[in-house]
Design a protein around this motif. Structure first.
Motif, short mmCIF file in Angstrom:
data_model
loop_
_atom_site.label_atom_id
_atom_site.label_comp_id
_atom_site.label_asym_id
_atom_site.label_seq_id
_atom_site.Cartn_x
_atom_site.Cartn_y
_atom_site.Cartn_z
N TYR A 244 0.60 -1.54 0.01
CA TYR A 244 0.40 0.47 0.19
C TYR A 244 0.55 1.21 -0.53
O TYR A 244 2.13 1.52 0.47
CB TYR A 244 -0.55 -0.11 1.36
N MET A 318 -4.77 -2.13 -0.94
CA MET A 318 -3.06 -3.17 -1.16
C MET A 318 -3.42 -3.66 -2.13
O MET A 318 -4.60 -4.05 -2.77
CB MET A 318 -3.61 -4.40 0.10
N GLY A 371 3.27 -2.43 4.34
CA GLY A 371 2.83 -3.79 3.95
C GLY A 371 2.71 -4.72 3.26
O GLY A 371 2.37 -5.74 2.80
N ASN A 374 2.65 -9.50 6.71
CA ASN A 374 2.20 -9.28 8.07
C ASN A 374 3.13 -9.97 8.75
O ASN A 374 2.93 -11.23 8.99
CB ASN A 374 0.77 -9.62 6.73
N PRO A 399 1.22 -2.43 9.85
CA PRO A 399 -0.28 -2.94 9.22
C PRO A 399 -0.94 -2.54 7.96
O PRO A 399 -0.51 -0.82 8.23
CB PRO A 399 -1.12 -3.57 10.46
N ASP A 400 -2.04 -2.63 6.85
CA ASP A 400 -1.80 -1.18 6.32
C ASP A 400 -3.34 -0.81 7.21
O ASP A 400 -3.47 0.54 6.39
CB ASP A 400 -2.48 -2.04 4.87
#
Ligand code: FAD
Length: 425
Positions: A244, A318, A371, A374, A399-400
């Motif tokens: 992202y 994303m 992103g 994870n 995290p996105d």
């Protein structure tokens, strides 16, 4: 401290000396661990001059006409960041099994985290705020990583916290820093990381390959390097859901007689609907000059003291891919472009209400790329990969859902990892 150490077995090898690498190095060295920091860039005297910026700045394409920026130097991208801070997303991390509260409490004691008093703002920032408030927008101050005692009369580059200071602390506590050392892959023994391979560059001679070995290997080379090093080392599914970023642009106008001065950028903002935000884009003079030269806007270039700027930023979902050549690629959707248009309309309204004329737009830039990795998929809650003793701690694992300035969160996450590593021994 930049000499190659012949005794190349360490408690920890840290790849990259940016926000995360510097923090982990400082924490481990303080506890007398034998730490090696491998840093691709050089150590330079950090100063905000054209030659200083050009010598460390590195642009990377993430899509057509979309270039992200990073700094390759000791201290990483904090050498050229703006110093805006945001609180860590405690709940998000807590849902991943990571409690950052203790680390944040410690970070608060070590970092200058402050709101700027009005006296420090340039006229252009105050004018922008007045105009936004008059039109009914909220226009809120952001926390800054700025030492107020070093900027009593306005903007100063030196007042912004930089990760290099943590590298200096680590070196004082015995850590070894090797500059011009580009790590290319991790060395494994079965399912365990035991070392790294890196190219050490000497001008006129070229690159020589070296190896170093350590109990713990920590990848902190940033979003544009760590995922690729992992992939080259055999970790699957890297960036499988894409990545992202937050496309943003600056919109600038001129108000005769404004008396704009050097200024901290990004210090105030507002949120519109649909993940669109507007912020203060009143950059310091040097950045303004670089920007207006690149945009070929001579009228604006010669009118810094009349300039006023506002930024438009949109959260982009994303997607895209990390290609074989190690570069990210994605195309902006029509929906994102429409949101940018909506933000731009509001931004122009605020500028015009302030009295600005000759309004121009900068090209889009993709801030906050993240992103690619994870937590709970590529790394566990201790930030360890599927390979034992191999950890990732940098922007790649944010995290996105968290699209705020990441530096303070990254310092906390790095402290969290260091705490875990020290507890394990
Ligand atoms: C212009 C600009 C303004 C910004 N403003 C803000 C802001 O106001 N607030 C905020 O919170 N964030 C801001 N950011 C973002 C922030 O600076 C970064 O997100 C943050 O520094 C990332 O930290 P990191 O540890 O992931 O990586 P970095 O700080 O980029 O560090 C990575 C380090 O690894 C080194 N490296 C890379 N590859 C290798 C390799 N193969 N081997 C060895 N070393 C390697 C690099 O040289 C670098 O030193 C800004 C960024 C930019 C570009």
């Amino acid at each position: 401290m930049t000499e190659l150490n012949q005794n190349n077995q360490y408690d920890a090898i840290i790849i990259g000396s940016g926000t995360c690498g510097a923090t982990i190095a400082k924490e481990l060295a303080k506890q007398k661990k034998k730490v090696l920091i491998l840093e691709r860039g050089k150590t330079v005297l950090l100063k905000e001059s054209l030659s200083g910026i050009v010598s460390i700045m590195n642009e990377i394409s993430v899509g057509k006409k979309l270039k992200d920026m990073r700094a390759l130097t000791t201290g990483g991208t904090t050498a050229l960041y703006f110093g805006v801070a945001a609180l860590p997303p405690f709940d998000t991390f807590s849902s991943l099994g990571i409690d950052l509260t203790q680390d944040y409490e410690e970070a608060k004691k070590e970092l200058p985290i402050n709101y700027l008093p009005d006296e420090i703002y340039g006229n252009q920032s105050l004018k922008l705020r007045d105009s936004a408030l008059e039109l009914g927008y909220s226009w809120e101050k952001q926390l800054m990583l700025v030492d107020l005692s070093k900027c009593k009369s306005g903007y100063s580059y030196e007042s912004k916290w930089k990760a290099k200071s943590f590298v200096d602390d680590a070196i004082d506590d015995g850590a070894t820093l090797v500059n011009r050392a580009e790590v290319t892959k991790i060395i494994f023994d079965k399912n365990k990381a035991i070392g790294v391979e890196y190219k050490f560059k000497v001008r006129a001679v070229g690159s020589t390959l070296y190896q170093a070995f350590g109990e713990k290997i920590i990848l902190a080379a940033g979003i544009h390097a760590s995922p690729m090093i992992l992939r080259n080392s055999g970790i699957k599914n890297v960036a499988k859901n894409g990545f992202y970023f937050d496309p943003n642009m600056g919109i600038f106008g001129l108000i005769p007689g404004l008396k704009s001065t050097d200024n901290f950028v990004g210090t105030m903002q507002t949120h519109l609907e649909d993940d669109i935000s507007l912020g203060d884009a009143n950059v310091q003079k040097l950045f303004y000059k670089i920007l207006t030269v690149a945009m070929f806007k001579p009228r604006h270039y010669f009118s810094f003291s009349d300039n006023i700027g506002i930024g438009v930023k949109v959260e982009e979902p994303m997607g895209g891919e990390l290609m074989e050549n190690g570069k990210y690629h994605k195309t902006l959707s029509q929906e994102v472009l429409s949101k940018l248009d909506r933000g731009t309309e509001a931004a122009i309204e605020i500028l015009k209400n302030a009295g600005a004329k000759h309004i121009i737009k900068s090209p889009l830039s993709p801030t906050s790329v993240g992103g690619a990795l994870n937590i709970s998929e590529h790394v566990d809650k201790n930030l360890e990969t599927e390979f034992k003793n191999l950890y990732v701690c940098d922007r790649s694992v944010l995290p996105d859902t968290y699209r705020k300035p990441p530096t303070l969160t990254l310092v906390c996450l790095a402290k969290y990892l260091a705490r875990h590593l020290l507890a394990e021994n």
